[in-house]
Write an enzyme that holds these catalytic residues in place. Structure first.
Site, PDB file in Angstrom:
ATOM      1  N   GLN A  26      15.216  42.131 112.756  1.00 55.22           N
ATOM      2  CA  GLN A  26      16.175  43.328 113.268  1.00 55.22           C
ATOM      3  C   GLN A  26      15.957  44.509 112.349  1.00 55.22           C
ATOM      4  O   GLN A  26      16.436  45.416 112.582  1.00 55.22           O
ATOM      5  CB  GLN A  26      17.566  42.527 113.110  1.00 55.22           C
ATOM      6  CG  GLN A  26      17.929  41.514 113.929  1.00 55.22           C
ATOM      7  CD  GLN A  26      19.281  41.022 113.927  1.00 55.22           C
ATOM      8  OE1 GLN A  26      19.726  40.233 113.321  1.00 55.22           O
ATOM      9  NE2 GLN A  26      20.354  41.472 114.772  1.00 55.22           N
ATOM     10  N   ARG A  83      21.765  38.241 101.956  1.00 56.51           N
ATOM     11  CA  ARG A  83      21.033  37.190 102.625  1.00 56.51           C
ATOM     12  C   ARG A  83      19.990  37.816 103.477  1.00 56.51           C
ATOM     13  O   ARG A  83      20.547  38.799 104.321  1.00 56.51           O
ATOM     14  CB  ARG A  83      22.193  36.445 103.649  1.00 56.51           C
ATOM     15  CG  ARG A  83      21.701  35.709 104.584  1.00 56.51           C
ATOM     16  CD  ARG A  83      22.797  34.775 105.563  1.00 56.51           C
ATOM     17  NE  ARG A  83      21.987  34.154 106.329  1.00 56.51           N
ATOM     18  CZ  ARG A  83      22.362  33.923 107.696  1.00 56.51           C
ATOM     19  NH1 ARG A  83      23.232  34.610 108.395  1.00 56.51           N
ATOM     20  NH2 ARG A  83      21.498  33.156 108.521  1.00 56.51           N
ATOM     21  N   HIS A 128      15.394  33.179 111.610  1.00 61.65           N
ATOM     22  CA  HIS A 128      16.484  33.728 112.308  1.00 61.65           C
ATOM     23  C   HIS A 128      15.924  34.149 113.549  1.00 61.65           C
ATOM     24  O   HIS A 128      15.431  35.278 113.944  1.00 61.65           O
ATOM     25  CB  HIS A 128      16.808  34.814 111.526  1.00 61.65           C
ATOM     26  CG  HIS A 128      18.398  35.396 111.781  1.00 61.65           C
ATOM     27  ND1 HIS A 128      19.216  35.279 110.907  1.00 61.65           N
ATOM     28  CD2 HIS A 128      18.642  35.873 112.936  1.00 61.65           C
ATOM     29  CE1 HIS A 128      20.407  36.033 111.386  1.00 61.65           C
ATOM     30  NE2 HIS A 128      20.011  36.054 112.816  1.00 61.65           N
ATOM     31  N   ASN A 172      19.067  29.630 111.783  1.00 58.47           N
ATOM     32  CA  ASN A 172      20.244  30.392 112.033  1.00 58.47           C
ATOM     33  C   ASN A 172      20.650  30.011 113.210  1.00 58.47           C
ATOM     34  O   ASN A 172      19.905  30.267 114.589  1.00 58.47           O
ATOM     35  CB  ASN A 172      19.920  31.922 111.909  1.00 58.47           C
ATOM     36  CG  ASN A 172      21.208  32.671 112.088  1.00 58.47           C
ATOM     37  OD1 ASN A 172      22.153  32.765 111.495  1.00 58.47           O
ATOM     38  ND2 ASN A 172      21.096  33.489 113.139  1.00 58.47           N
ATOM     39  N   GLU A 173      21.871  29.833 113.557  1.00 61.54           N
ATOM     40  CA  GLU A 173      22.615  29.615 114.872  1.00 61.54           C
ATOM     41  C   GLU A 173      21.570  28.934 115.794  1.00 61.54           C
ATOM     42  O   GLU A 173      21.222  29.423 116.796  1.00 61.54           O
ATOM     43  CB  GLU A 173      23.069  31.199 115.333  1.00 61.54           C
ATOM     44  CG  GLU A 173      24.116  31.674 114.402  1.00 61.54           C
ATOM     45  CD  GLU A 173      24.277  33.073 114.911  1.00 61.54           C
ATOM     46  OE1 GLU A 173      23.731  33.578 116.037  1.00 61.54           O
ATOM     47  OE2 GLU A 173      25.624  33.654 114.397  1.00 61.54           O
ATOM     48  N   ASN A 315      28.996  31.252 110.481  1.00 65.90           N
ATOM     49  CA  ASN A 315      28.894  32.627 111.211  1.00 65.90           C
ATOM     50  C   ASN A 315      30.209  32.769 111.949  1.00 65.90           C
ATOM     51  O   ASN A 315      30.097  31.955 113.102  1.00 65.90           O
ATOM     52  CB  ASN A 315      27.566  32.853 111.856  1.00 65.90           C
ATOM     53  CG  ASN A 315      26.490  33.039 111.230  1.00 65.90           C
ATOM     54  OD1 ASN A 315      26.507  32.820 109.944  1.00 65.90           O
ATOM     55  ND2 ASN A 315      25.192  33.062 111.598  1.00 65.90           N
ATOM     56  N   TYR A 317      32.406  35.349 114.456  1.00 69.31           N
ATOM     57  CA  TYR A 317      32.584  36.763 115.042  1.00 69.31           C
ATOM     58  C   TYR A 317      33.939  36.802 115.703  1.00 69.31           C
ATOM     59  O   TYR A 317      34.725  38.105 115.791  1.00 69.31           O
ATOM     60  CB  TYR A 317      31.595  37.133 116.064  1.00 69.31           C
ATOM     61  CG  TYR A 317      30.329  37.345 114.953  1.00 69.31           C
ATOM     62  CD1 TYR A 317      30.041  38.716 114.585  1.00 69.31           C
ATOM     63  CD2 TYR A 317      29.502  36.738 114.660  1.00 69.31           C
ATOM     64  CE1 TYR A 317      29.077  39.263 113.670  1.00 69.31           C
ATOM     65  CE2 TYR A 317      28.272  36.915 113.869  1.00 69.31           C
ATOM     66  CZ  TYR A 317      28.257  38.405 113.563  1.00 69.31           C
ATOM     67  OH  TYR A 317      27.152  38.620 112.496  1.00 69.31           O
ATOM     68  N   GLU A 383      28.128  35.124 107.977  1.00 71.89           N
ATOM     69  CA  GLU A 383      28.128  36.374 108.857  1.00 71.89           C
ATOM     70  C   GLU A 383      29.443  36.566 109.330  1.00 71.89           C
ATOM     71  O   GLU A 383      30.217  35.760 109.851  1.00 71.89           O
ATOM     72  CB  GLU A 383      27.243  36.268 110.194  1.00 71.89           C
ATOM     73  CG  GLU A 383      25.393  36.465 109.800  1.00 71.89           C
ATOM     74  CD  GLU A 383      24.901  36.313 110.968  1.00 71.89           C
ATOM     75  OE1 GLU A 383      25.387  36.624 112.162  1.00 71.89           O
ATOM     76  OE2 GLU A 383      23.768  35.938 110.933  1.00 71.89           O
ATOM     77  N   TRP A 427      28.201  41.061 107.989  1.00 72.33           N
ATOM     78  CA  TRP A 427      27.064  41.458 108.986  1.00 72.33           C
ATOM     79  C   TRP A 427      27.451  42.685 109.256  1.00 72.33           C
ATOM     80  O   TRP A 427      28.374  43.098 110.078  1.00 72.33           O
ATOM     81  CB  TRP A 427      26.892  40.476 110.238  1.00 72.33           C
ATOM     82  CG  TRP A 427      25.822  40.945 111.065  1.00 72.33           C
ATOM     83  CD1 TRP A 427      25.995  41.710 112.128  1.00 72.33           C
ATOM     84  CD2 TRP A 427      24.394  40.383 111.021  1.00 72.33           C
ATOM     85  NE1 TRP A 427      24.597  41.973 112.487  1.00 72.33           N
ATOM     86  CE2 TRP A 427      23.601  41.148 111.612  1.00 72.33           C
ATOM     87  CE3 TRP A 427      23.913  39.578 109.845  1.00 72.33           C
ATOM     88  CZ2 TRP A 427      22.400  40.964 111.725  1.00 72.33           C
ATOM     89  CZ3 TRP A 427      22.458  39.280 110.007  1.00 72.33           C
ATOM     90  CH2 TRP A 427      21.612  40.132 110.758  1.00 72.33           C
ATOM     91  N   GLU A 434      20.082  45.115 117.606  1.00 68.93           N
ATOM     92  CA  GLU A 434      20.731  44.131 117.860  1.00 68.93           C
ATOM     93  C   GLU A 434      20.267  43.393 119.163  1.00 68.93           C
ATOM     94  O   GLU A 434      20.904  43.456 119.947  1.00 68.93           O
ATOM     95  CB  GLU A 434      22.388  44.900 117.862  1.00 68.93           C
ATOM     96  CG  GLU A 434      23.422  43.946 118.342  1.00 68.93           C
ATOM     97  CD  GLU A 434      23.622  42.677 117.610  1.00 68.93           C
ATOM     98  OE1 GLU A 434      23.226  42.517 116.383  1.00 68.93           O
ATOM     99  OE2 GLU A 434      24.088  41.762 118.298  1.00 68.93           O
ATOM    100  N   TRP A 435      19.457  42.459 118.873  1.00 70.58           N
ATOM    101  CA  TRP A 435      18.779  41.847 120.061  1.00 70.58           C
ATOM    102  C   TRP A 435      18.858  42.483 121.222  1.00 70.58           C
ATOM    103  O   TRP A 435      18.468  43.496 121.485  1.00 70.58           O
ATOM    104  CB  TRP A 435      19.588  40.319 119.891  1.00 70.58           C
ATOM    105  CG  TRP A 435      19.455  39.963 118.471  1.00 70.58           C
ATOM    106  CD1 TRP A 435      20.752  39.658 117.782  1.00 70.58           C
ATOM    107  CD2 TRP A 435      18.249  39.392 117.754  1.00 70.58           C
ATOM    108  NE1 TRP A 435      20.225  39.144 116.586  1.00 70.58           N
ATOM    109  CE2 TRP A 435      19.098  38.957 116.315  1.00 70.58           C
ATOM    110  CE3 TRP A 435      17.070  39.347 117.889  1.00 70.58           C
ATOM    111  CZ2 TRP A 435      18.188  38.360 115.296  1.00 70.58           C
ATOM    112  CZ3 TRP A 435      16.231  38.762 116.948  1.00 70.58           C
ATOM    113  CH2 TRP A 435      16.807  38.536 115.750  1.00 70.58           C
TER     114      TRP A 435
HETATM  115  C1  GAL Z   1      24.563  36.775 115.210  1.00 72.20           C
HETATM  116  C2  GAL Z   1      23.210  36.958 114.842  1.00 72.20           C
HETATM  117  C3  GAL Z   1      22.934  38.088 114.020  1.00 72.20           C
HETATM  118  C4  GAL Z   1      23.692  39.208 114.718  1.00 72.20           C
HETATM  119  C5  GAL Z   1      24.971  38.789 114.993  1.00 72.20           C
HETATM  120  C6  GAL Z   1      25.962  40.157 115.323  1.00 72.20           C
HETATM  121  O1  GAL Z   1      24.705  35.546 116.338  1.00 72.20           O
HETATM  122  O2  GAL Z   1      22.794  35.868 113.928  1.00 72.20           O
HETATM  123  O3  GAL Z   1      21.361  38.185 113.971  1.00 72.20           O
HETATM  124  O4  GAL Z   1      22.692  39.999 115.533  1.00 72.20           O
HETATM  125  O5  GAL Z   1      25.093  37.813 115.829  1.00 72.20           O
HETATM  126  O6  GAL Z   1      25.689  39.993 116.965  1.00 72.20           O
END
Ligand code: GAL
Length: 482
Positions: A26, A83, A128, A172-173, A315, A317, A383, A427, A434-435
């Site tokens: 990223q 991190r 990751h 990661n995840e 993590n 969100y 995160e 994060w 962002e992917w």
């Molecule tokens: C997570 C991921 C991060 C970041 C975040 C926000 O799933 O580990 O790399 O992109 O989401 O979408």
């Protein structure tokens, strides 16, 4: 969002880790420079139609060349921890230790040394999402041999950087990687093999993680004294109708299929959650699926995952309301197995990306759930963040409101509920790739100007305020000690 007061200086215990997180693909850019091998994300982004406006991480924040700028941001925030992840194929271009790229090693040595010289503790993720493409060509996470290849890579990293790195994350995840990469095809390697590969990939990630933890435990821990874990992502989920037992069990299933899938083997039983196993077996019968077990079994000839985490890396969100559903019943798919439909509570604001409902209080509930369900581990929140889409607002008042609310919830979990939260990583340090959303979703504490080659970093209001919280906390601890 509630209007909360300033985060008090005494809200967090001594030794609390104040961090921010990033990931190699990223931020680093320089995707083929200095001997780096390609990763599955290079391949994925170079194919058209995968990522928003066909954007790629070829340049990203150019952290490979602009590391010193990142370091200034880290110092400006006053972080105690940072991190980062290692690009596996920058270190080992074909994924194996047959050839080690000295320039990759030199880059990460510099990053780690600079952090330590600035009194910032690195937390390092070994993978990751960016699996080396050469390994994907050999079957990637679907191939059983990946666990040993990962273990060799992990041992190489422990040996090379472990004299200075004391906090490690193996993978990661695994949920996001397996689900988006192999079930939905939204992330690299972009496969859509519903209801099958997702479990195989998750299984091989757990095997890889377990082997690496055991290697650290047997060969490095006594010399290096570090800790190793795996970063697990989870929503917080609540039944849509708490008085409806079907919604209640759908919610339990939802949590088991996201968090329990990995946390139960590592923290509770050494095996997948009972409800997950019985559900998938029942569905195999229902669908007449007979090509072997979809959820693999842990072999007795290999190290078991139970106990293979020295802390819980979470993590978080967002949150969801959940109701029971049979709408995907006839299809072979993860969704059909999970049997849970998510509903967004209309009172939850959405920030930027459509999936991100802002629910800080969900984090406190999830922390309590982890304490109760997974034997009261030490928890690092590895995160947590808030995104903006659209016109950039350097005065990101809403984002700071979110961080304040969240930190209040974390502090209540520690002080009032007795959850052992040992650190918090926002994060992310700066806006980055962002992917599948490309650069349009901005999660940073620093703004990055992607329109100019200098890729200038500028602190957001939220970054300034986060720095102030950290500084107040540090002063408070110093005063307490005298
Ligand atoms: C997570 C991921 C991060 C970041 C975040 C926000 O799933 O580990 O790399 O992109 O989401 O979408």
């Amino acid at each position: 969002m509630s209007l909360s007061k300033e985060v008090p200086a005494d809200a967090f215990p001594q030794g609390f880790a104040w961090g921010a997180a990033t990931a190699a693909y990223q931020i680093e850019g320089c995707w083929d420079m200095d001997g780096k091998g390609p990763s599955i994300w290079d391949t994925f982004c170079h194919a058209k139609g995968r990522v928003f406006e066909d954007q790629t991480g070829d340049v990203a924040c150019n952290s490979y060349q602009l590391w010193e700028e990142d370091l200034k941001c880290i110092q400006q925030l006053g972080l105690t921890h940072y991190r980062l992840s290692l690009s596996w194929s920058r270190l080992l271009p074909d994924g194996t230790t047959n050839y080690i790229n000295p320039k990759g090693v030199a880059y990460y040595n510099k990053v780690i040394n600079d952090l330590i010289a600035s009194a910032v503790m690195p937390m390092v993720t070994l993978n990751h999402f960016d699996l080396p493409q050469a390994l994907e060509n050999r079957g990637g996470w679907k191939s059983p041999e990946i666990a040993d290849v990962f273990d060799s890579y992990a041992k190489f990293c422990f040996k090379t950087f472990g004299d200075r790195v004391k906090l490690w994350i193996t993978v990661n995840e695994p949920y996001v990687c397996a689900k988006h990469g192999y079930e939905d095809g939204l992330y690299a390697p972009g496969l859509r093999e519903p209801g099958t590969s997702v479990y195989l990939v998750g299984h091989n990630m757990l095997r890889a993680h377990s082997k690496a933890w055991h290697s650290y435990d047997a060969n490095f821990r006594h010399l290096q004294g570090g800790k190793v874990s795996i970063a697990l992502s989870s929503d917080w989920a609540e039944p849509l109708d708490p008085s409806n037992p079907e919604d209640v069990s759908a919610t339990e299933r939802y949590m088991d299929f996201i968090l329990g899938w990995f946390a139960c083997p590592v923290f509770c039983t050494g095996d997948y959650p009972e409800k997950m196993k019985t559900r998938i077996e029942a569905r195999n019968l229902e669908l007449g699926f007979s090509e072997g077990p979809r959820l693999p079994k842990f072999s007795e000839d290999e190290p078991n995952p139970l106990g293979t985490a020295d802390f819980f890396a979470l993590n978080y969100y967002t949150s969801r309301k959940v109701k029971n559903t049979s709408s995907h019943r006839s299809e072979l798919s993860f969704k059909g197995d999970q049997g849970a439909e998510v509903v967004m509570d209309p009172s939850w604001p959405i920030c930027g990306v459509s999936w991100l409902a802002v629910v800080p209080e969900g984090l406190r509930k999830l922390l309590n759930y982890i304490k109760e369900t997974y034997n009261n581990p030490d928890i690092y929140i590895t995160e947590n963040g808030f995104s903006q889409i659209g016109p950039v607002e350097l005065e990101d008042i809403e984002r700071w409101q979110f961080y304040q609310d969240t930190l209040q919830e974390v502090s209540k979990a520690i002080r009032d509920d007795g959850v052992s939260v040992t650190g918090y990583f926002a994060w992310t340090l700066m806006d980055n790739f962002e992917w599948a959303e490309g650069f349009r979703a901005r999660f940073g504490l620093f703004h990055v100007d992607f329109s100019r080659a200098e890729l200038k970093r500028t602190v957001y209001h939220s970054g300034r305020e986060y720095a102030a919280v950290i500084s107040r906390h540090r002063t408070h601890i110093k005063l307490e000690k005298t």
